[in-house]
Design a protein around this motif. Structure first.
Motif, PDB file in Angstrom:
ATOM      1  N   TRP A 179      35.228  33.135  44.414  1.00  0.00           N
ATOM      2  CA  TRP A 179      36.112  33.789  43.452  1.00  0.00           C
ATOM      3  C   TRP A 179      35.399  34.010  42.127  1.00  0.00           C
ATOM      4  N   PHE A 180      34.769  32.977  41.632  1.00  0.00           N
ATOM      5  CA  PHE A 180      34.164  33.059  40.296  1.00  0.00           C
ATOM      6  C   PHE A 180      32.859  33.852  40.271  1.00  0.00           C
ATOM      7  N   THR A 181      32.309  34.172  41.451  1.00  0.00           N
ATOM      8  CA  THR A 181      31.073  34.962  41.489  1.00  0.00           C
ATOM      9  C   THR A 181      31.282  36.389  41.989  1.00  0.00           C
ATOM     10  N   ILE A 182      32.420  36.664  42.651  1.00  0.00           N
ATOM     11  CA  ILE A 182      32.632  37.983  43.257  1.00  0.00           C
ATOM     12  C   ILE A 182      33.877  38.682  42.728  1.00  0.00           C
ATOM     13  N   PHE A 183      34.972  37.997  42.598  1.00  0.00           N
ATOM     14  CA  PHE A 183      36.262  38.656  42.461  1.00  0.00           C
ATOM     15  C   PHE A 183      36.705  38.916  41.028  1.00  0.00           C
ATOM     16  N   GLU A 184      36.163  38.201  40.073  1.00  0.00           N
ATOM     17  CA  GLU A 184      36.590  38.434  38.702  1.00  0.00           C
ATOM     18  C   GLU A 184      35.900  39.677  38.139  1.00  0.00           C
ATOM     19  N   ASP A 185      36.470  40.198  37.060  1.00  0.00           N
ATOM     20  CA  ASP A 185      35.955  41.434  36.475  1.00  0.00           C
ATOM     21  C   ASP A 185      35.250  41.129  35.155  1.00  0.00           C
ATOM     22  N   ASN A 186      33.970  40.831  35.268  1.00  0.00           N
ATOM     23  CA  ASN A 186      33.157  40.608  34.076  1.00  0.00           C
ATOM     24  C   ASN A 186      31.711  40.968  34.392  1.00  0.00           C
ATOM     25  N   SER A 187      30.892  41.020  33.367  1.00  0.00           N
ATOM     26  CA  SER A 187      29.510  41.486  33.545  1.00  0.00           C
ATOM     27  C   SER A 187      28.712  40.568  34.467  1.00  0.00           C
ATOM     28  N   THR A 242      50.435  37.115  46.705  1.00  0.00           N
ATOM     29  CA  THR A 242      50.001  35.739  46.945  1.00  0.00           C
ATOM     30  C   THR A 242      48.821  35.677  47.916  1.00  0.00           C
ATOM     31  N   ALA A 243      48.406  36.822  48.460  1.00  0.00           N
ATOM     32  CA  ALA A 243      47.268  36.824  49.387  1.00  0.00           C
ATOM     33  C   ALA A 243      45.971  36.662  48.604  1.00  0.00           C
ATOM     34  N   THR A 244      45.016  36.070  49.266  1.00  0.00           N
ATOM     35  CA  THR A 244      43.721  35.824  48.639  1.00  0.00           C
ATOM     36  C   THR A 244      42.604  36.370  49.516  1.00  0.00           C
ATOM     37  N   GLY A 245      41.588  36.887  48.897  1.00  0.00           N
ATOM     38  CA  GLY A 245      40.464  37.411  49.662  1.00  0.00           C
ATOM     39  C   GLY A 245      39.321  36.425  49.780  1.00  0.00           C
ATOM     40  N   HIS A 246      39.522  35.197  49.295  1.00  0.00           N
ATOM     41  CA  HIS A 246      38.391  34.269  49.250  1.00  0.00           C
ATOM     42  C   HIS A 246      38.719  32.871  49.765  1.00  0.00           C
ATOM     43  N   SER A 247      39.998  32.591  50.048  1.00  0.00           N
ATOM     44  CA  SER A 247      40.370  31.228  50.367  1.00  0.00           C
ATOM     45  C   SER A 247      41.242  31.200  51.608  1.00  0.00           C
ATOM     46  N   SER A 248      41.794  30.042  51.910  1.00  0.00           N
ATOM     47  CA  SER A 248      42.599  29.847  53.109  1.00  0.00           C
ATOM     48  C   SER A 248      44.055  30.167  52.842  1.00  0.00           C
ATOM     49  N   VAL A 249      44.668  30.917  53.755  1.00  0.00           N
ATOM     50  CA  VAL A 249      46.087  31.225  53.637  1.00  0.00           C
ATOM     51  C   VAL A 249      46.913  29.943  53.746  1.00  0.00           C
ATOM     52  N   ILE A 250      46.387  28.954  54.448  1.00  0.00           N
ATOM     53  CA  ILE A 250      47.084  27.672  54.573  1.00  0.00           C
ATOM     54  C   ILE A 250      47.254  27.025  53.208  1.00  0.00           C
ATOM     55  N   LEU A 251      46.221  27.069  52.389  1.00  0.00           N
ATOM     56  CA  LEU A 251      46.302  26.467  51.059  1.00  0.00           C
ATOM     57  C   LEU A 251      47.346  27.177  50.214  1.00  0.00           C
ATOM     58  N   ALA A 252      47.305  28.517  50.207  1.00  0.00           N
ATOM     59  CA  ALA A 252      48.275  29.275  49.421  1.00  0.00           C
ATOM     60  C   ALA A 252      49.696  29.004  49.904  1.00  0.00           C
ATOM     61  N   SER A 310      42.262  32.595  40.642  1.00  0.00           N
ATOM     62  CA  SER A 310      41.718  31.666  41.629  1.00  0.00           C
ATOM     63  C   SER A 310      42.829  30.829  42.242  1.00  0.00           C
ATOM     64  N   GLN A 311      42.508  30.152  43.350  1.00  0.00           N
ATOM     65  CA  GLN A 311      43.493  29.259  43.959  1.00  0.00           C
ATOM     66  C   GLN A 311      43.651  27.970  43.156  1.00  0.00           C
ATOM     67  N   ILE A 312      42.673  27.640  42.342  1.00  0.00           N
ATOM     68  CA  ILE A 312      42.841  26.512  41.410  1.00  0.00           C
ATOM     69  C   ILE A 312      43.994  26.832  40.465  1.00  0.00           C
ATOM     70  N   ASP A 313      43.989  28.052  39.946  1.00  0.00           N
ATOM     71  CA  ASP A 313      45.042  28.498  39.054  1.00  0.00           C
ATOM     72  C   ASP A 313      46.399  28.442  39.752  1.00  0.00           C
ATOM     73  N   PHE A 314      46.462  28.972  40.976  1.00  0.00           N
ATOM     74  CA  PHE A 314      47.727  29.018  41.701  1.00  0.00           C
ATOM     75  C   PHE A 314      48.229  27.613  42.031  1.00  0.00           C
ATOM     76  N   THR A 315      47.310  26.738  42.382  1.00  0.00           N
ATOM     77  CA  THR A 315      47.679  25.357  42.702  1.00  0.00           C
ATOM     78  C   THR A 315      48.352  24.682  41.511  1.00  0.00           C
ATOM     79  N   PHE A 316      47.783  24.850  40.322  1.00  0.00           N
ATOM     80  CA  PHE A 316      48.365  24.211  39.138  1.00  0.00           C
ATOM     81  C   PHE A 316      49.708  24.831  38.774  1.00  0.00           C
ATOM     82  N   ARG A 317      49.845  26.132  38.948  1.00  0.00           N
ATOM     83  CA  ARG A 317      51.134  26.773  38.656  1.00  0.00           C
ATOM     84  C   ARG A 317      52.230  26.244  39.588  1.00  0.00           C
TER      85      ARG A 317
END
Length: 631
Positions: free
Chosen positions: A298-306, A463-473, A540-547
């Protein structure tokens, strides 16, 4: 819970009799199974799961094509509350995953709570009763496994009774929708001339026809998604032995290698069940490492930054080099994507590229332009690269291909959330109409809509993720659902509904974030339609987990019962008293100034005096009064 809320028949001798369920769960896939297990852990078993299909498991029940398997490491594709220590491989096939889900229902003893061949076709909120009225359609066993199109065709040919047996109306205090996304298959393109003239079998990979004989047959496969990448390499081998396979691709996917398990495939499969079963914490540690690796993506592919732009480019070059080392040169151009990695769902696979060296398998980006009784015509033209690209060497000529079987691997209807379930909330307003008014499918954190109290969703929009497990979400959403459900079942709250301003604000954030994400980076994908992304979670799923771990209760409207309101006020009062005691104790420490030890003694004395003797006694009186109150 006093009195207990139980499944029961209301007005049994009346023509208006109905069955009441404290909790009604739509679906029996992995999300519903997780919810059922957690409800049992919480000590509540008065619920029912209604599943349209003829068995549990959702996507793992209905998808039975050759090679169907998990593309996420299995250790990460199991519930944290019930890990499977005995996966036979890192990427087990579908039958093994199905058996794991089946074992969960047996372990937590709610097999008897699941009713298959039953479609929840409509939900209606009853404002006066503060209940949901659900229309259940009981189906001819097995017909729920058909696609909606196949159902309609069956009804047209054999009558409604060939699919539907009867309808029943029930009521529920809480409804949890666990309807899956990868269930309803896409139809094949309606614009292709002559498609109704084809004389051979045509079916979708999600409705695999085991009666079809592939031996010495010419097979056409439409699509190059995750499913096709798993079954195409199998078709020319035992027991299928197809004569030829022509795979029609619209545009190339990014294909990344599956992870190599620790110690290599053979050692992992031999020793991991024993190690995970006998070394305390090892299975959880390995699951965490799989999670961490996904979050790294997530932090190397999916975010939008330089930095992400640079890391994506580096990874893209590596994947193109890998592709060129594995497939014949004639495919190099058409298998080089022109969009950012992560924009479409990546394919995690080690077999498909290698299978393209099989002389019986042919890959093309020439479109199907005509279907005949025993053949298809591809071309003229191409869908990739751009047909106007004069520098491209990809073929565009017209060609007739013999065809005995056509298999559709063209994905699912994932942008029609909760369809065809009709949900009518407050004021008789349908959820689909609300979505249309607001721009598209949406829900607060993917789990609730304003105007639809006591209706909670597991794995809803965005709620779908392109980088993690659907089970976790799913498990995160289940935990949030449990927090909401407990407030109602404990008798403290009558209804829970997300505030409109909270839902609208959340959706605005999600849509704006997704527009700047990799999901909107030069490709046509199933995450979005007409510029509206109702699928992807933009963090990220870290973000979703805390929410999900820490609900923001100010975003919710809670209609308290008398008992719940008194409990709330008692908690508020206890907080004020405790704060005052701390303030008084702190003041005493400062005034006496006789050292830390004596200060602590003074604070302890004050706490005992003002809190233990006063607060605890007061709370005892309040709680005693509460237990005697009606709901």
């Amino acid at each position: 819970m006093s009195p207990p809320d139980t499944i029961r028949v209301v007005n049994g001798l009346s023509k208006d009799a109905y069955t009441y369920y404290p909790i009604l769960i739509v679906g029996a896939g992995e999300s519903a199974i997780a919810l059922g297990a957690r409800l049992k852990e919480e000590g509540f078993d008065q619920f029912r799961l209604f599943e349209r299909q003829a068995g549990i498991g959702g996507t793992w029940w209905i998808n039975r094509y050759p090679g169907v398997a998990c593309d996420v490491p299995a250790a990460f594709y199991s519930f944290s509350f019930s890990l499977n220590y005995k996966w036979t491989s890192l990427y087990p096939e579908g039958a093994e995953i199905y058996r794991y889900l089946e074992e969960i229902t047996e372990k937590y003893q709610f097999v008897d709570k699941i009713q298959v061949n039953t479609d929840v076709s409509e939900l209606r909120w009853l404002e006066d009763e503060q209940l949901w009225e659900a229309t259940l359609t009981h189906m001819v066993p097995g017909t729920g496994d058909l696609s909606r199109k196949a159902m309609n065709q069956r009804i047209a040919e054999h009558g409604r009774e060939s699919v539907y047996l009867r309808q029943e109306t029930v009521r529920a205090r809480i409804v949890c929708s666990c309807a899956g996304g990868l269930v309803e298959p896409n139809a094949w393109p309606s614009t292709i001339p002559g498609r109704d003239s084809f004389e051979g079998p045509v079916f979708h990979s999600a409705r695999w026809d085991d009666t079809v004989d592939f031996n010495d047959k010419n097979v056409v496969v439409i699509g190059t998604g995750c499913s096709a990448a798993q079954f195409v390499p199998r078709l020319t081998k035992e027991p299928y032995n197809a004569k030829s396979v022509t795979q029609v691709m619209r545009s190339p996917p990014w294909v990344v290698p599956r992870a190599i398990p620790p110690g290599g495939k053979e050692k992992y499969e031999k020793f991991s069940p024993t190690l995970f079963s006998n070394v305390p914490g090892m299975a959880k540690l390995f699951r965490f490492l799989c999670f961490a690796n996904g979050e790294k993506d997530w932090f190397t592919i999916f975010e939008d930054n330089s930095w992400n732009h640079k890391t994506r480019k580096t990874l893209e070059l590596q994947m193109v080099d890998r592709m060129k080392s594995m497939v014949p040169e004639k495919y190099h151009e058409i298998l080089t994507p022109d969009y950012a990695i992560g924009c479409k769902r990546r394919i995690f696979d080690n077999d498909w590229f290698l299978s393209l060296s099989d002389p019986k398998i042919e890959l093309t980006t020439k479109p199907i332009t005509k279907v005949s009784p025993r053949s298809i015509t591809i071309g003229p033209g191409r869908t990739y690269p751009d047909p106007d690209d004069s520098n491209s060497k990809a073929p565009t000529d017209e060609e007739t291909i013999p065809a005995d079987v056509i298999v559709l691997g063209n994905g699912f209807e994932v942008t029609t959330w909760l369809h065809p379930l009709k949900i009518r909330g407050k004021g008789g307003k349908y959820m689909q109409d609300v979505w249309d008014e607001r721009g598209g499918p949406q829900a607060y954190l993917g789990l609730a809509m304003d105007g639809f109290p006591n209706l909670f969703i597991v794995f809803g929009p965005n709620t779908a993720t392109g980088h993690s497990s659907v089970i976790l979400a799913s498990e995160n959403m289940v935990e949030y659902n449990i927090k909401l459900i407990k407030k109602i079942l404990h008798g403290d709250v009558k209804t829970i509904e997300v505030k409109k301003e909270s839902e609208v604000a959340w959706t605005k954030i999600v849509q704006e974030k997704n527009k700047g994400s990799v999901f909107n980076n030069g490709c046509q994908n199933w995450y979005q339609r007409d510029g509206w992304n109702a699928t992807a979670y933009p963090y990220s799923q870290i973000d979703f987990t805390f929410r999900c771990m820490f609900p923001k209760w100010s975003d919710w409207d809670l209609q308290y019962t008398r008992r719940g309101l008194l409990k709330k006020r008692a908690r508020q009062a206890s907080g004020v008293i405790l704060l005052l005691a701390i303030i008084v104790g702190s003041y005493a420490l400062r005034q006496r100034g006789s050292g830390v030890f004596s200060g602590l003694q003074s604070l302890n004395h004050l706490l005992r005096k003002y809190v233990k003797q006063g607060l605890f006694s007061a709370l005892g009186l309040v709680n005693g009064a509460i237990t005697r109150l009606p709901d």
